[in-house]
Enzyme design. Structure first.
Site, PDB file in Angstrom:
ATOM      1  N   GLU A 247      36.238 -28.268  44.875  1.00 31.95           N
ATOM      2  CA  GLU A 247      35.592 -29.401  45.530  1.00 31.95           C
ATOM      3  C   GLU A 247      34.194 -29.007  45.971  1.00 31.95           C
ATOM      4  O   GLU A 247      34.000 -27.986  46.621  1.00 31.95           O
ATOM      5  CB  GLU A 247      36.419 -29.854  46.731  1.00 31.95           C
ATOM      6  CG  GLU A 247      35.848 -31.074  47.415  1.00 31.95           C
ATOM      7  CD  GLU A 247      36.693 -31.526  48.586  1.00 31.95           C
ATOM      8  OE1 GLU A 247      36.146 -31.569  49.705  1.00 31.95           O
ATOM      9  OE2 GLU A 247      37.880 -31.816  48.383  1.00 31.95           O
TER      10      GLU A 247
ATOM     11  N   ASP B  27      41.057 -27.403  46.872  1.00 26.52           N
ATOM     12  CA  ASP B  27      40.437 -28.121  47.985  1.00 26.52           C
ATOM     13  C   ASP B  27      40.278 -27.104  49.117  1.00 26.52           C
ATOM     14  O   ASP B  27      41.246 -26.795  49.808  1.00 26.52           O
ATOM     15  CB  ASP B  27      41.335 -29.284  48.406  1.00 26.52           C
ATOM     16  CG  ASP B  27      40.785 -30.061  49.587  1.00 26.52           C
ATOM     17  OD1 ASP B  27      39.564 -30.007  49.830  1.00 26.52           O
ATOM     18  OD2 ASP B  27      41.579 -30.723  50.282  1.00 26.52           O
TER      19      ASP B  27
ATOM     20  N   ASP C 291      46.232 -32.125  51.347  1.00 23.56           N
ATOM     21  CA  ASP C 291      45.387 -31.076  50.769  1.00 23.56           C
ATOM     22  C   ASP C 291      45.848 -30.711  49.354  1.00 23.56           C
ATOM     23  O   ASP C 291      45.026 -30.455  48.476  1.00 23.56           O
ATOM     24  CB  ASP C 291      45.393 -29.839  51.671  1.00 23.56           C
ATOM     25  CG  ASP C 291      44.837 -30.143  53.045  1.00 23.56           C
ATOM     26  OD1 ASP C 291      43.631 -30.413  53.144  1.00 23.56           O
ATOM     27  OD2 ASP C 291      45.615 -30.131  54.011  1.00 23.56           O
TER      28      ASP C 291
END
Length: 161
Positions: free
Chosen positions: A67, A7, A141
């Site tokens: 992502e 991420d 996260d």
């Protein structure tokens, strides 16, 4: 099958490595890369590069799930900065000759939870239950990164039970 989910972020980059064996997901490592806010931009990018390279060399994932970039038209500078971080991540993965896959957050949440609009907190709770994580200080996260890895495994039909 070992999968690393990432991420990306300049302030905090989450990562999570899972192994799928006999349909059972097992967490190997998860955490965050948090460069110092006062460091120069290029130093922050370098920290992401060094830390992620270390993770790749330690775990040798079969695939890295990054992502997909979501850019809001009201904040174009944020997208540009995030693009730099994503570029560093792509470079690390290419240097290790590992497959890179991009997945959207909505698609991952739809695959895991059945709702592409699930919140970060709902996703985190699902990840914690699935991987039997007890830590109350588990960062969003890191759970987002793990959800990328788990969602990708689910979509590729690695039969997570």
């Amino acid at each position: 099958m070992r999968i690393l989910g990432v991420d990306p972020g300049l302030i905090t980059t989450g990562y999570g490595v899972v192994e799928i064996k006999d349909g059972k997901p097992k967490i190997l490592e998860a955490g965050t890369i948090e460069p110092k806010r006062q460091d120069r931009f290029e130093t922050r990018l370098q920290k992401v590069h060094v830390h992620l390279t270390t993770i790749l060399e330690a775990h040798h994932p079969d695939v890295v799930v990054l992502e997909k970039l979501y850019a809001h038209s009201k904040h174009p500078t944020t997208a540009i900065v995030l693009g730099h971080v994503r570029g560093v991540i792509c470079l690390c993965v290419a240097q290790q000759k590992i497959e890179l896959v991009e997945q959207s957050v909505k698609r991952i949440r739809k695959a895991l939870i059945g709702n592409g609009n699930a919140t970060k907190q709902q996703t985190q709770e699902f990840v914690k239950r699935l991987l039997n994580i007890k830590s109350p200080s588990f960062k969003l996260d890191a759970s987002d990164a793990l959800s990328l890895a788990l969602g990708h495994a689910h979509m590729m039909r690695y039969k997570i039970t």
